[in-house]
Motif scaffolding. Structure first.
Motif, mmCIF file in Angstrom:
data_model
loop_
_atom_site.group_PDB
_atom_site.id
_atom_site.type_symbol
_atom_site.label_atom_id
_atom_site.label_comp_id
_atom_site.label_asym_id
_atom_site.label_seq_id
_atom_site.Cartn_x
_atom_site.Cartn_y
_atom_site.Cartn_z
ATOM 1 N N GLY A 99 27.024 99.385 68.763
ATOM 2 C CA GLY A 99 28.034 99.305 69.812
ATOM 3 C C GLY A 99 27.658 98.247 70.835
ATOM 4 N N MET A 100 26.362 98.194 71.171
ATOM 5 C CA MET A 100 25.903 97.180 72.114
ATOM 6 C C MET A 100 26.119 95.785 71.520
ATOM 7 S SD MET A 100 22.586 97.877 74.298
ATOM 8 C CE MET A 100 21.276 97.258 73.314
ATOM 9 N N LEU A 138 28.788 101.519 76.979
ATOM 10 C CA LEU A 138 29.280 100.695 75.857
ATOM 11 C C LEU A 138 30.727 100.296 76.084
ATOM 12 C CD1 LEU A 138 27.890 102.477 72.663
ATOM 13 C CD2 LEU A 138 27.136 100.352 73.674
ATOM 14 N N PHE A 189 24.530 103.536 65.658
ATOM 15 C CA PHE A 189 25.761 103.374 66.425
ATOM 16 C C PHE A 189 25.502 102.783 67.809
ATOM 17 C CE2 PHE A 189 28.641 105.013 69.636
ATOM 18 C CZ PHE A 189 29.846 104.549 69.165
ATOM 19 N N MET A 194 31.060 97.570 78.572
ATOM 20 C CA MET A 194 30.748 96.246 78.032
ATOM 21 C C MET A 194 31.952 95.667 77.311
ATOM 22 S SD MET A 194 26.920 96.966 76.648
ATOM 23 C CE MET A 194 26.568 95.394 75.907
ATOM 24 N N GLU A 225 35.970 103.336 68.064
ATOM 25 C CA GLU A 225 34.529 103.438 68.247
ATOM 26 C C GLU A 225 34.167 104.719 68.997
ATOM 27 O OE1 GLU A 225 32.389 99.653 68.695
ATOM 28 O OE2 GLU A 225 31.577 100.567 70.493
ATOM 29 N N GLY A 232 29.639 94.757 71.889
ATOM 30 C CA GLY A 232 29.911 94.300 73.247
ATOM 31 C C GLY A 232 29.478 92.861 73.449
ATOM 32 N N GLY A 239 31.822 107.669 67.727
ATOM 33 C CA GLY A 239 30.649 108.004 68.527
ATOM 34 C C GLY A 239 30.628 109.472 68.913
ATOM 35 N N LEU A 293 23.625 110.747 76.413
ATOM 36 C CA LEU A 293 24.366 109.975 75.416
ATOM 37 C C LEU A 293 25.784 109.670 75.867
ATOM 38 C CD1 LEU A 293 23.188 111.588 72.092
ATOM 39 C CD2 LEU A 293 22.948 109.226 72.765
ATOM 40 N N LEU A 319 31.957 100.498 61.754
ATOM 41 C CA LEU A 319 32.351 101.889 61.996
ATOM 42 C C LEU A 319 32.253 102.712 60.712
ATOM 43 C CD1 LEU A 319 35.367 101.479 64.440
ATOM 44 C CD2 LEU A 319 33.057 102.183 64.958
ATOM 45 N N ILE A 344 25.761 106.814 78.160
ATOM 46 C CA ILE A 344 25.514 105.589 77.403
ATOM 47 C C ILE A 344 26.806 105.103 76.760
ATOM 48 C CG2 ILE A 344 24.307 104.665 75.409
ATOM 49 C CD1 ILE A 344 21.958 106.358 76.111
ATOM 50 N N TYR A 345 27.600 106.043 76.234
ATOM 51 C CA TYR A 345 28.899 105.660 75.650
ATOM 52 C C TYR A 345 29.782 104.986 76.678
ATOM 53 C CZ TYR A 345 28.368 108.049 71.242
ATOM 54 O OH TYR A 345 27.967 108.413 70.010
ATOM 55 N N VAL A 388 23.646 101.405 79.408
ATOM 56 C CA VAL A 388 23.204 101.683 78.042
ATOM 57 C C VAL A 388 21.682 101.747 77.979
ATOM 58 C CG1 VAL A 388 23.106 100.771 75.707
ATOM 59 C CG2 VAL A 388 25.221 100.646 76.983
#
Lengths: 487, 101
Positions: free
Chosen positions: A167-168, B36, A163, B39, B73, A171, B77, B29, A140, B32-33, B23
């Motif tokens: 982020g993926m 995330l 990011f 997940m 996060e 996960g 983001g 976007l 981060l 997509i967040y 994602v």
């Protein structure tokens, strides 16, 4: 364990966090009215004092402990690596000395120091929870400092891509950790290792291995998880890119090896030629091969210095992954020597990139033309770094690769089992020599374009770059200086 | 029928795949967040159910930390989206094309 005892064990981290807060506070309270250059100067001085103090604590403080189910594990190796990380952070902080890409000086330095704290915590733990939390602390902070150049729209875009991929990866890592925990009933690596000895071939264990490797593959930029790297390296401010390429790599590789070698030996499998056994070893072997081949071939086509470094970073992640496949007693010294010297080289390289960019506004390799006439010292440093990256003796890049290959070939059931990987690596190193020499050709043979005056470089930056180049030469000539600490 | 460990794992696996699809497949976007986050939450669900069936609390403690991390996060983001929007007036991935291989 009581609080004073814990604080004593965590003294280096505590000092760095306090420094980060002090820089933030002092910038908001006292330095706001000053011009950016002077604010950076003062912030860098304060950070230097804090980092030096932390380095003293890391060097002379407690160096063996195991607290609360592996939440905090200190060993002489991890304490020495903390010292290395602190010095890399110091070099990165000094790169900021004469830049003016942002008005938010305190925030930038504080985030850099917080990322350093995350890296130090990351290398001193054997607990899945701590690994995840400190990994996220590092990530981060790095996402934010990538976006810090608000004058360039590329910076925000690079940060966003970094990011999204990161982020993926988080996960994947978390899901892999949850499967490991479910299978083994513990988040403590030695307990997980015990449980995996009997359950190593369970489908759940296989899924966990794949998920964890996918997550860490993003962090170390191994193919096919490398997409963020060239963009992040290109868009980020030079000190931020240097830190992503150096400290974050060192810490991630250390924890990846710990995780695989001490946490999952039961699920290792084998990556030996024609004798693949499912597990993490064949996956790591494939990631390494793909990274070495793709990284080196893609670097041939690059015209920008930052993208070239990113592609070579992918290739170097491949070489370093080879060390993860070696037998445990040889693996860590070889890997740590390799990534430490590589990190030093990259910080120096990004220092030079920032010089080139300040002079010309872009980082294409053609801009290096005639650097040898404009600044012989920097040209010499650039040559040292490039040749070390290519792996030319007697520089430390050569010995790094040498130790990794030796450890790799010695490992496995017979001498021939991992030999195929070493062959690929040596062949790709030859390819890499081409594009590093292209850079050097511009530096030494190319005619300067337009501006022929000596390059204007601050004393701090010259000092850092020259010091790192000296270190690369010295550690190449006397590798034991560093290796002895990693055994 | 009482739901067993497998039921929870199937749900969390589905959530994870949905998040990943979101994602990889969506263009906006913000969506997509959300993928995330899905997940991460799939991981949380798996941790909690494993914790219940393993009979120890490690997994549940870990979830508390990951929820906090996920919140941080999102903050980072969204800040990045705002920074991008100010420069480009867009929140779509197709427009992230200044940096190319």
């Amino acid at each position: 364990m009581d609080y004073p005892g814990l604080i004593k064990l965590l003294a280096p981290e505590c000092v760095v966090v306090l420094t980060a807060l002090a820089v933030l506070f002092a910038d908001v309270k006292f330095w706001r009215g000053l011009p950016n250059g002077r604010r950076f100067g003062r912030g860098v001085t304060l950070s230097t004092v804090g980092l030096m103090a932390a380095a003293l604590f890391a060097e002379f403080g407690e160096n063996s402990a195991d607290v609360l189910m592996g939440t905090l594990v200190l060993t002489p190796v991890s304490q020495f690596l903390k010292l290395v990380l602190l010095l890399l952070t110091l070099a990165t902080v000094w790169l900021c000395g004469d830049t003016d890409f942002t008005d938010h000086v305190g925030e930038f330095l504080a985030l850099l120091l917080l990322a350093a704290t995350g890296m130090m915590l990351l290398i001193s733990t054997e607990n899945l929870l701590m690994i995840f939390v400190s990994l996220e602390l590092v990530s981060l902070s790095l996402y934010v400092i990538t976006a810090f150049n608000k004058r360039s729209s590329r910076s925000a875009e690079a940060a966003l891509k970094y990011f999204l991929f990161g982020g993926m990866a988080a996960g994947f890592t978390l899901f892999g950790f949850s499967l490991l925990y479910g299978l083994c009933g513990s988040i403590h690596l030695p307990d997980i290792a015990l449980a995996l000895n009997t359950k190593g071939s369970d489908p759940l264990a296989r899924a966990a291995v794949v998920m964890v490797l996918a997550g860490f593959g993003f962090k170390i930029a191994a193919v096919p998880f490398h997409f963020w790297a060239p963009d992040a390296y290109e868009g980020a401010p030079a000190p931020a890119a240097a830190f992503i390429a150096s400290g974050s790599k060192v810490a991630s590789f250390f924890i990846l090896t710990t995780l695989l070698q001490s946490g999952m030996p039961g699920a290792a499998g084998s990556g030996a030629w024609k004798a693949f056994v499912p597990g993490w070893m064949p996956i790591v072997a494939i990631l390494a091969t793909a990274s070495m081949v793709f990284g080196n071939l893609a670097a041939l086509a690059q015209s920008g210095l930052r993208r070239l470094l990113a592609c070579s970073a992918i290739a170097h992640a491949g070489y370093a992954l080879l060390a993860v496949l070696a037998d445990p007693p040889d693996a860590k010294p070889a890997l740590l020597y390799y990534v430490t010297t590589y990190a030093m080289t990259l910080v120096g390289m990004f220092g030079l990139v920032s010089v080139v960019e300040r002079g010309h506004g872009d980082d294409s390799i053609g801009r290096l033309a005639g650097l040898s006439q404009r600044s012989p010292l920097l040209a010499a440093c650039l040559s040292v770094f490039s040749l070390s990256l290519a792996g030319v003796p007697p520089l430390s890049g050569f010995f790094g690769k040498f130790y990794v290959f030796v450890a790799l070939v010695k490992s496995g059931p017979s001498y021939s089992s991992h030999f195929w990987l070493a062959l690929v690596a040596i062949a790709m190193s030859c390819v890499s020599l081409y594009y590093y020499l292209q850079v050097l050709k511009q530096v030494w043979v190319g005619e300067p374009l337009g501006d022929t005056r000596p390059a204007k470089v601050s004393a701090a930056l010259t000092f850092v770059v020259a010091g790192l180049a000296l270190g690369v030469v010295l550690l190449g000539c006397a590798p034991e200086l560093l290796l002895a600490h990693f055994r | 029928m009482t739901p067993g460990l497998n039921h929870y794992l199937v749900v969390s696996g589905l959530l994870f795949s949905l998040g990943l699809l979101g994602v990889l497949g969506r263009r906006n976007l913000l969506i997509i967040y959300m993928g995330l986050e899905l997940m991460l939450n799939a991981g949380n669900l798996a941790l909690v159910s494993f914790s219940r069936f393993n009979g120890n609390l490690n997994g549940q403690v870990m979830v508390f930390f990951t929820i906090t991390v996920a919140a941080a996060e999102v903050a980072v983001g969204l800040a990045l989206i705002v920074a991008l929007y100010r420069k480009r007036q867009t929140a779509h991935v197709e427009d992230l094309t200044t940096l190319k291989f």
